[in-house]
Design a protein around this motif. Structure first.
Motif: not given
Length: 75
Positions: A67-68, A63-64, A70-71, A12, A15
């Protein structure tokens, strides 16, 4: 604390650093459309200004979330 949580914080942080560098190095001009999408409410009158970026916030949330996801998937 678990090692997994520490790894998540590092990812995080990386990013956020990448996003900050992108905006600092002139990426802000690429994002001028953000906040001016159809569906964002803007009312300006003498002595009164109201702005509700509804569609922009929905896009940012999507979008967030991606991303989360994917993390979590890679971590």
């Amino acid at each position: 604390m678990t090692p997994q949580l520490g790894k998540s914080f590092i990812v995080l942080g990386l990013i956020l650093v990448a996003l900050g560098a992108f905006l600092w190095l002139g990426g802000g001009s690429l994002l001028k459309w953000f906040g001016h999408l159809p569906g964002d409410i803007r009312i300006e009158r003498p002595g009164f200004r109201f702005y509700a970026p509804i569609v922009s916030m929905l896009l940012l949330s999507l979008l967030l979330s991606a991303v989360l996801w994917l993390v979590r998937r890679l971590g």
